[in-house]
Design a protein around this motif. Structure first.
Motif, PDB file in Angstrom:
ATOM      1  N   MET A  10      21.973  -8.506  -6.877  1.00 49.00           N
ATOM      2  CA  MET A  10      20.385  -7.983  -7.361  1.00 49.00           C
ATOM      3  C   MET A  10      19.352  -8.638  -6.665  1.00 49.00           C
ATOM      4  N   PRO A  11      19.237  -9.894  -6.399  1.00 46.90           N
ATOM      5  CA  PRO A  11      18.068 -10.426  -5.967  1.00 46.90           C
ATOM      6  C   PRO A  11      17.702  -9.983  -4.569  1.00 46.90           C
ATOM      7  N   ARG A  12      18.807  -9.553  -3.765  1.00 52.36           N
ATOM      8  CA  ARG A  12      18.682  -9.172  -2.537  1.00 52.36           C
ATOM      9  C   ARG A  12      18.168  -7.872  -2.533  1.00 52.36           C
ATOM     10  N   THR A  13      18.600  -7.069  -3.232  1.00 52.30           N
ATOM     11  CA  THR A  13      17.954  -5.773  -3.460  1.00 52.30           C
ATOM     12  C   THR A  13      16.598  -5.828  -3.881  1.00 52.30           C
ATOM     13  N   THR A  17      13.124  -4.743  -2.011  1.00 50.30           N
ATOM     14  CA  THR A  17      12.540  -3.431  -2.479  1.00 50.30           C
ATOM     15  C   THR A  17      10.929  -3.900  -3.194  1.00 50.30           C
ATOM     16  N   ARG A  18      10.835  -4.952  -3.222  1.00 46.62           N
ATOM     17  CA  ARG A  18       9.698  -5.558  -3.980  1.00 46.62           C
ATOM     18  C   ARG A  18       8.464  -5.116  -3.088  1.00 46.62           C
ATOM     19  N   GLY A  19       7.650  -4.549  -3.819  1.00 46.41           N
ATOM     20  CA  GLY A  19       6.363  -4.332  -3.187  1.00 46.41           C
ATOM     21  C   GLY A  19       6.570  -3.101  -2.261  1.00 46.41           C
ATOM     22  N   PRO A  22       7.856   4.056  -1.912  1.00 51.65           N
ATOM     23  CA  PRO A  22       8.700   5.069  -1.112  1.00 51.65           C
ATOM     24  C   PRO A  22       8.365   5.353   0.168  1.00 51.65           C
ATOM     25  N   GLU A 346      10.872 -11.843   3.441  1.00 53.68           N
ATOM     26  CA  GLU A 346      10.068 -12.563   2.767  1.00 53.68           C
ATOM     27  C   GLU A 346       8.785 -13.169   3.790  1.00 53.68           C
TER      28      GLU A 346
ATOM     29  N   TYR B 111      12.220 -20.011  -0.225  1.00 54.87           N
ATOM     30  CA  TYR B 111      11.155 -18.789  -0.043  1.00 54.87           C
ATOM     31  C   TYR B 111      11.442 -17.730   0.937  1.00 54.87           C
ATOM     32  N   PHE B 112      12.183 -18.337   1.933  1.00 51.33           N
ATOM     33  CA  PHE B 112      12.375 -17.249   2.966  1.00 51.33           C
ATOM     34  C   PHE B 112      13.775 -16.682   2.722  1.00 51.33           C
ATOM     35  N   GLN B 196      21.175 -15.974  -9.898  1.00 49.31           N
ATOM     36  CA  GLN B 196      20.457 -14.818 -10.536  1.00 49.31           C
ATOM     37  C   GLN B 196      20.320 -15.100 -12.161  1.00 49.31           C
TER      38      GLN B 196
ATOM     39  N   LYS C  21       7.207   2.612 -11.057  1.00 48.82           N
ATOM     40  CA  LYS C  21       7.998   1.647 -10.090  1.00 48.82           C
ATOM     41  C   LYS C  21       8.697   2.797  -9.429  1.00 48.82           C
ATOM     42  N   PRO C  24      13.849   2.714  -3.213  1.00 44.97           N
ATOM     43  CA  PRO C  24      13.991   3.491  -2.057  1.00 44.97           C
ATOM     44  C   PRO C  24      15.003   4.774  -2.513  1.00 44.97           C
TER      45      PRO C  24
END
Ligand SMILES: Nc1ncnc2c1ncn2[C@@H]1O[C@H](COP(=O)(O)OP(=O)(O)OP(=O)(O)O)[C@@H](O)[C@H]1O
Ligand SMILES: Nc1ncnc2c1ncn2[C@@H]1O[C@H](COP(=O)(O)OP(=O)(O)OP(=O)(O)O)[C@@H](O)[C@H]1O
Ligand SMILES: [Mg+2]
Ligand SMILES: [Mg+2]
Lengths: 363, 318, 516, 295
Positions: A10-13, A17-19, A22, A346, B111-112, B196, C21, C24
């Motif tokens: 979840m966090p990775r995707t 995708t944040r910001g 398309p 990031e 953060y990164f 998470q 929102k 992709p």
């Protein structure tokens, strides 16, 4: 074992995708987005530094009927690391880790050198000696696999045992001496040439291709990923998780064993105490630089190869630049930090935001 | 599920068995001073393991600790010998630098979104490299406070322990308190259980992670200070590979490397197990170098397997 | 489009304007508006993948919207994290349980806002309060044990208790009832009604029409990432509601909206051949020894309250846990399962109730997830050709109406209901002789639920044996040919279709048998 | 009488040299009927301290050790002194405030070894007084005492001749593999300019020799190779004409150590510093000397 699962998808995707709106996928952007793009870019950048700062770095010539030059050196020296990294990739994909790689390198090299012996004729036929060395490596892998998959020990302790004891075993075989080999056919493995290129490159290429094919053409790749991402679900879907994990450790040790043969053939001797020292750390570093997460799951064999090449190029660059040895480590760490940062989405976003701000301020 | 509680308990029981076996096999092994020496000689490792257990509980790993220790000894020695700063100030600076170094790595990790392994590995190279930039020689410390700390013997029950061992035990006590009785400590467990979820529950995951690595860096620096009391020198080659010892101690103490399960106090039993194995070998005194390695590996193996089997059995019974 | 006759309060506490929102390949939300007033229960409805969860995540700072505004009490807010949202007074229970499995139940409720005592955490006080909180929902458990020890339903209640703990202005619940049984749901609703009285604004997501009508004041319907409309509950009939969710193009059979009816006539189950027979199957501390028989072409329902041991029974049958007593015979031949592999080899499939931890392999694609079990059975070396994989995946995506950008999308990015469908497809693809479905309709919208149950019944009619577990009694009653009622981790009586209705099942659960 | 008990803490088994050192000590103890408590420190100072503490706890008669590092021994040696156990240092010295903390030090002088290597080169350079001689240096492990001292001694001596220039210096970690790898890079970067290779130990030299051969040059002729230690492998290389000279650093301290230990326990006066007998072996004498080599 009912260990908690890491919810990292979840966090990775979400982060990726944040910001990002398309976008129409053009070929260029697809290339840039490819997971191998960043490690490759880092490698190219390093080579660029060499091009600018080290005269004659890209110079290749034919010497004694084979290619000779810095690039060949890098490829040649990187070969054992690439092998170790390939094996390590699969272990890491199952959420494991193998810190006994260096010890296995020492063991297999020692066994081969011992059997061939210190005379210009081999004591044992070379094929047999090589098989015995690989056999020893496979045994090591089976041992690790048994502890990790069979007993369910945590991978790092499971392999720590062999890491500590393995080198001791190798030294026991040789009585703490460095065994020098004089049997020339053995040297071919580490410093021979075929069609003008180092023989080790063919070995690495063959192992890479075989592994990649194994992952593609069989369901092994899929299963390894599934076990790495969600072992509970994988078991419920009918996978033999323990067997898979066992296999992965055996494979890793086999790669390390091959690397060990290469190392000892290259220096024409078996140095039980120093062969492959800290190779495990470099292998893990290569795997991560190649974009495979230590949390397990998705992996990239090609990425690991590139990662290993980055490390070796860096080492070689430091030698070529003539930096004093005191700064080796600092330079290495700074480059690793930079490569990491360049891989962080990031960091890129932050940088972009910062630039937009300063430009906005100027306007 | 083999609960970490059992694993930790089993470790303590096995440790007692190990000590008893030593007592039977080697005369003089079970003297009080030998036990105290375990603490004195491993004080720095204990402090590092305490910091490491926070990191591992949160699901991370910190490979830089050994190098940070070396860097601390180097900086302390350099500030004391070349700059003649007062020792307390030097200690304060060293601790602050260690914490800052850890915090910086933690910030990069959080953060990164970089992997802890790789960031702290680079941190390990960096800290070691910085040592050599200061000096490639070892620097002897002759500051009176350091010398006093090094040579004071605090009498306990007829034996003695060093101030360093005392500091290590106090650090452990403080860390156990933090881990089990403060919101920060609990947040570490939460992050280790599921980062998470911790985020979704509204915990300050970022702050927690940065603090964890800062704490680990602080512990490494404190261990460095203890180490410079112990060795009275600063040297770039000090404590090579200590990170692995610390990780092993934490894991043997019953903490799961995948995070979330375990006890900080387990690091003490883990450190003592490693120390006891070494002492056993020193008392034996007949092993050659390679047999030493093989026997250490063998004892580790027996220990881990028995621990695992007993924990499995205990887990099944409940 | 929206016809609002009676606004419950003059100013909304929470107002969303034109929220968009995109992910992709998916426009998850486009220009969605929503008004939430104090003292109302507002239900968000829509098919799987309509964008409900995404809207909630935007609202609570998990995602940043591409466009649009969020107003809290008239002031624009931009929550950047869940913590931020919490501090602003928005308390949320997300669709997938987001708690820490390693911490105790009490801690999961209180973490982040511990009761303090003398500088430290007041452990005793915390456990007492947690016990009390859970007791309000009639859950009596040892709150000092780790959360992972408890089944999903309990975890869900813990998550709700956690959200209730803060005195928030807005409470958001994303499908909180999907794993609860009716009793639990009723308890939850009582709590919600109390909060509504106190003026809290509650946003509620569910796929159950009954529940919607039982609790909500107003309904917002979403379709394909857009707001279809906002309605007062009293002014929208079930049929209208369903039609609005599915869209005008598919004039839906009124059956979907209707209260559950009795389905087709029972087949003469006694003549069917037995596929699996378990005798005295049990495991200490989990399930008392029970006998169970599954027949080809028959759908066996397991009814019971939470914690009655249904999941345990299913896991033992599948070899996921090791039984310590009893035996299993398949087609009359004795066989004991040491692992799920053996069960799969014998032609059994098992769809677990906990899709996040036991089902989905989140980072793998829909295709890979779908073929995983089939591939495991085929063996490592004989990889299913990619073409065949794609064909299978496409087939099932179509057959089950799975909403996904493509078959190569990671399953983790699918909406909850669609993940569930992929997992169902995983087992269908193995063409098993017997399928164990533990809460297969969890989190699935009305229409899909109907489709899935039709599909399952059809499979059954073709000769598959099915063990069906659901906390929705009406559903169990409607589809099962035979029902085993479980209580206190023991198998109770066995009843043929038609012998029971909802009341008598509850009676069996309460007393062990039907009293005429 | 009760046999003498010596506690000996060895650095490790990181090289052939070290192994020979261990073997020599063990054999000598056995021959003299002395009980030897041997502890391997795996290259870590803290392990040596632990071992010494356990020797004190076991009340051995004499403690001997090869310190990993020079500094940091005050405390534990004070404990030994308090327990009235004499201490003998082997192979490397320590840096302590109170010299009475140890009885004697027996071992080689690394700086002197570096000087000897330098002097040999100075001599050789005299034959070609006008040509500039470019030297590449393979250092030992960064920061380790032999690396520091061998570099220092060598530099000290060659400073006397401005024609001798160290153009590259990099660490080869005392290993064959690294020695080869680094030499490869030197050869690519400097090519034919290199006249002399100075390696801090034989192993690195042996690795580097291979690199030189693979580059199509003749070690010992195109590039003069100087190294330190005098292990068997070096003699073989010299006989083959690939290595020009090795400066001996003898690990065979065993018999001398046992004698010193007995003297110390018997309260006989012993010199504070005992230097081991060591030579310089140029290639010319290699064949003659080879059969005498024990390590
Ligand atoms: N992180 C993400 N990355 C990519 N796509 C996503 C992501 N999250 C959601 N989506 C997509 O957005 C759409 C809306 O999903 P959402 O979870 O909001 O649906 P939902 O209405 O909650 O459905 P359900 O009732 O099944 O829970 C889906 O098509 C889903 O695949
Ligand atoms: N209301 C409750 N109070 C206390 N414990 C409960 C309650 N409900 C469930 N449990 C717990 O549930 C566990 C048994 O769950 P199991 O998974 O076997 O049942 P189930 O019938 O499948 O329930 P579910 O439908 O929730 O999966 C027991 O450990 C029990 O402690
Ligand atoms: Mg949803
Ligand atoms: Mg259940």
């Amino acid at each position: 074992m009912n260990s908690p699962l890491k919810e990292n998808a979840m966090p990775r995707t979400a982060a990726a995708t944040r910001g990002a709106g398309p976008t129409s996928p053009s070929t260029a952007s697809m290339f840039v987005r490819h997971p191998l793009f960043r490690p490759l870019a880092a490698l190219v950048l390093l080579l660029l530094v060499d091009l600018l700062l080290v005269p004659g770095f890209f110079h290749l010539e034919i010497k004694d009927g084979h290619l000779y030059g810095s690039l060949i050196d890098i490829a040649n020296r990187a070969a054992p690391l690439v092998l170790a990294a390939l094996g390590m990739t699969l272990v890491i994909a199952t959420r494991g880790i193998d810190i006994s790689v260096g010890a296995v390198v020492a063991i297999s090299g020692t066994v081969a050198a011992m059997l061939i012996g210190g005379a210009s004729a081999a004591n044992t036929p070379m094929a047999l000696a090589l098989c015995a060395a690989m056999g020893a490596a496979l045994l090591c892998g089976a041992w690790n696999g048994l502890l990790a998959a069979g007993l369910g020990l945590q991978p790092i302790v499971a392999t720590l045992i062999l890491m500590v004891a393995g080198r001791g075993l190798a030294q026991l075989f040789t009585d703490g001496q460095i065994l020098t080999v004089y049997y020339t056919p053995f040297f071919f493995l580490g410093s021979g040439y075929l069609f003008g290129l180092p023989f080790s490159l063919y070995i690495v290429g063959a192992v890479f291709l075989a592994t990649a094919l194994l992952m593609r053409k069989t369901a092994l790749g899929l299963f390894i990923q599934a076990v790495g991402i969600n072992p509970v679900a994988a078991r419920l879907a009918g996978l033999k998780t323990a067997v898979l994990i066992f296999f992965v450790y055996v494979f890793c040790s086999a790669c390390a064993g091959l690397a060990g043969l290469m190392v000892s053939a290259n220096i024409k001797s078996a140095d039980a105490n120093n062969a492959g020292l800290l190779l495990e750390l470099d292998a893990i570093l290569a795997v991560t630089l190649g974009g495979t997460s230590l949390a397990g799951g998705k992996f990239s064999l090609a990425g690991s190869v590139i990662g290993a090449l980055i490390i070796q190029t860096l080492t070689y660059t430091i030698y070529s630049l003539g930096l004093p040895p005191e700064v080796n480590m600092v330079v290495k760490s700074v480059v690793v930090f930079l490569v990491c940062l360049s891989q962080s989405a990031e960091f890129k976003n932050m940088w972009r935001a910062l630039r937009a701000k300063t430009q906005g301020g100027a306007a | 599920m083999a609960s970490p509680y059992f694993t930790s308990l089993v470790t303590v029981v096995l440790l007692a068995v190990l000590l008893a076996a030593g007592g039977v096999a080697y005369p003089g092994f079970l003297s009080l001073q030998v036990l105290f020496n375990l603490l004195i000689d491993n004080a720095f490792l204990l402090v590092i393991a305490v910091g490491m257990s926070f990191v591992i509980l949160s699901g991370g790993i910190d490979l830089s600790v050994g190098s940070v220790l070396a860097l601390t000894t180097m900086i302390s020695a350099w500030l004391l010998q070349s700059w003649h700063l007062p020792p307390l100030l030097v200690i304060a600076i060293a601790l602050a630098l260690g914490a800052g170094f850890g915090a910086a790595m933690g910030a990069m990790i959080h953060y990164f979104k970089l992997q802890p392994f790789i960031v702290t590995l680079a941190g390990m190279f960096l800290a070691r490299g910085l040592c050599y930039l200061i000096s490639i020689n070892s620097i002897t410390i002759d500051d009176p406070l350091y010398v006093a700390m090094s040579q004071t013997q605090l009498p306990v029950l007829g034996g003695f322990i060093s101030p360093g061992a005392l500091i290590a035990l106090l650090t452990l006590a403080a860390a156990v308190y933090v881990a089990h009785c403060t919101p920060f400590g609990r947040a570490i467990y939460a992050v280790g259980g599921s980062e998470q979820s911790a985020l979704m529950m509204g915990l300050r995951v970022g702050r927690t992670k940065v603090l964890i690595y800062a704490f680990s860096g602080f512990c490494a620096a404190l261990a460095g200070v203890l180490f410079s009391f112990y060795m009275l020198s600063g040297y770039g080659l000090h404590a090579q590979g200590t990170e692995l010892d610390a990780i092993a101690a934490v894991v043997i103490g019953g903490t799961l490397l995948s995070g979330g399960y375990g006890y900080v106090a387990g690091s003490l039993s883990g450190v003592l197990v490693l120390g006891t194995i070494q002492t056993l070998i020193a008392f034996d005194g007949t092993l050659s170098s390679w047999w030493t390695r093989i026997v250490i590996g063998g004892l580790l193996f027996v220990f881990c397997v028995v621990q695992r089997l007993m924990a499995l059995g205990a887990g099944r019974k409940t | 489009m929206a016809i609002l006759s009676s606004a419950p309060a003059p100013v909304p506490v929470l107002e969303l304007r034109g929220i968009s929102k995109a992910f992709p390949g998916v426009q998850a939300l486009s220009g969605v508006a929503l008004n939430l007033y104090p003292g109302e229960v507002h239900t968000l409805m829509g098919q799987n993948g309509a964008g409900k969860s995404t809207l909630i995540k935007v609202l609570t700072g998990v995602y940043t919207p591409d466009q649009g505004q969020i107003l809290l009490e008239g002031r624009a807010i931009q929550p950047s994290s869940t913590l931020d949202a919490q501090n602003l007074g928005i308390s949320t229970v997300y669709q997938e349980v987001n708690l820490c499995p390693n911490l105790s139940v009490a801690e999961n409720i209180f973490i982040g806002r511990y009761p303090r005592k003398r500088g430290g955490i007041d452990w005793a006080g915390m456990q007492r309060q947690a016990t009390e909180l859970l007791e309000r929902m009639q859950i009596r458990i040892d709150v000092s044990l780790p959360l992972a020890r408890y089944p999903l339903a309990i975890q869900q209640m813990v998550a709700i208790s956690r959200a209730l703990l803060v005195s928030a202005k807005v409470l958001i619940l994303d499908e909180p009832t999907s794993s609860l049984d009716e009793k639990e749901v009723e308890l939850l609703f009582n709590v919600l009604r109390g909060l509504r009285e106190q003026g809290m604004a509650i946003l509620f997501v569910t796929h159950f029409l009954d529940q919607t009508y039982a609790i909500s004041d107003r309904i917002t319907v979403m379709r394909n990432g857009e707001r279809e409309g906002e309605y007062a509950c009293s002014e929208l009939s079930r049929l209208e509601l369903v039609n609005k969710m599915v869209g005008a193009q598919a004039a839906v059979a009124p059956a979907l909206a209707a209260a559950p009816a009795q389905a087709p006539a029972p087949s003469a189950s006694s003549k069917l051949t037995t596929f699996l027979r378990a005798v005295g199957l049990g495991r200490k501390g989990a399930l008392s020894p029970m006998d169970i028989e599954l027949r080809q072409g028959e759908l066996l329902g397991l009814a019971g309250l939470l914690g009655s041991g249904r999941t345990e029974a299913a896991r033992l049958l599948f070899g996921a846990d090791k039984a310590d007593s009893g035996s299993i015979a398949i087609d009359g031949k004795e066989c004991n399962f040491a692992s799920p592999r053996d069960a799969i080899a014998a032609g059994i499939g098992f769809c677990s109730e906990d899709r996040k931890h036991e089902g989905a392999v989140l980072e793998l694609s829909v295709r890979e997830n779908l073929i995983l079990a089939l591939q495991a059975r085929t063996g490592i070396l004989r990889a299913i050709p990619l073409r065949r994989q794609q064909q299978l995946a496409e087939e099932y995506v179509k057959a089950l109406g799975i909403k996904t950008a493509s078959i190569e999308t990671p399953i983790g990015t699918l909406s909850g209901g669609n993940q569930q469908k992929v997992l169902l497809a995983r087992w269908m693809a193995t063409e098993p002789k017997m399928l164990i479905l533990d809460e297969p309709t969890r989190g699935i919208d009305v229409r899909a639920k109907q489709e899935i149950m039709d599909y399952v019944t059809a499979l059954c009619r073709k000769g598959m044996a099915i063990l069906f577990i659901s906390s929705e009694l009406p559903e169990v009653l409607r589809v099962s040919d035979r029902i085993v009622v479980m209580r206190d981790r023991k198998a109770g009586g066995q009843y043929p279709r038609g012998a029971l209705d909802e009341n008598s099942v509850l009676q069996v659960i309460a007393s062990g048998d039907v009293h005429e | 009488a009760k046999p003498l008990v010596i506690g000996f803490s060895q650095v490790g088994a990181e090289s052939e040299w070290r192994t020979a050192n261990t073997v020599s000590i063990k054999d000598a103890a056995k021959k003299d009927g002395i009980t030897l408590k041997f502890a391997d420190a795996q290259q870590k100072q803290e392990n040596q301290v632990k071992a010494i503490r356990s020797f004190i706890a076991q009340r051995v008669d004499v403690i001997a050790f090869s310190p990993v590092v020079e500094s940091g021994w005050d405390t534990v040696l004070r404990e030994a002194k308090a327990a009235k156990i004499p201490v003998i240092l082997t192979d490397r010295a320590v840096n302590v405030s109170d010299p009475s903390l140890f009885a004697t030090f027996i071992g080689s002088d690394f700086v002197e070894e570096g000087r000897r290597a330098g002097r040999w080169l100075l001599e050789r350079a005299k034959k070609t007084p006008d040509t500039v001689i470019n030297i590449v240096e393979l250092q030992g492990t960064v920061g380790s005492a032999p690396a520091l001292d061998r570099k220092k001694g060598f530099e000290e001596v060659i400073a006397g001749n401005p024609k001798l220039k160290v153009i590259r210096s990099q660490t080869g970690d005392f290993t064959r593999a690294k020695g080869k790898e680094v030499m490869e890079a030197f050869l690519k970067a400097e090519g034919k300019k290199i006249n002399v290779l100075y390696a801090h130990n034989d192993d690195m030299a042996i690795g580097a020799i291979q690199a030189i051969e693979e580059a199509g040059m003749k070690p010992g002729k195109d590039i003069v190779v100087i190294s330190i230690d005098g292990v068997k492998g070096a003699f073989e290389a010299m006989i083959a004409g690939k290595l020009n000279v090795t400066v001996e650093c003898s690990p065979l301290l065993g018999p001398q150590l046992m004698q010193l230990a007995r003297d110390v326990v018997a309260n006989k006066p012993v010199p504070k510093r005992v230097v081991t007998q060591e030579g310089v072996f140029p290639a010319e004498v290699a064949a003659k000397e080879f059969p005498n080599r024990k390590y």
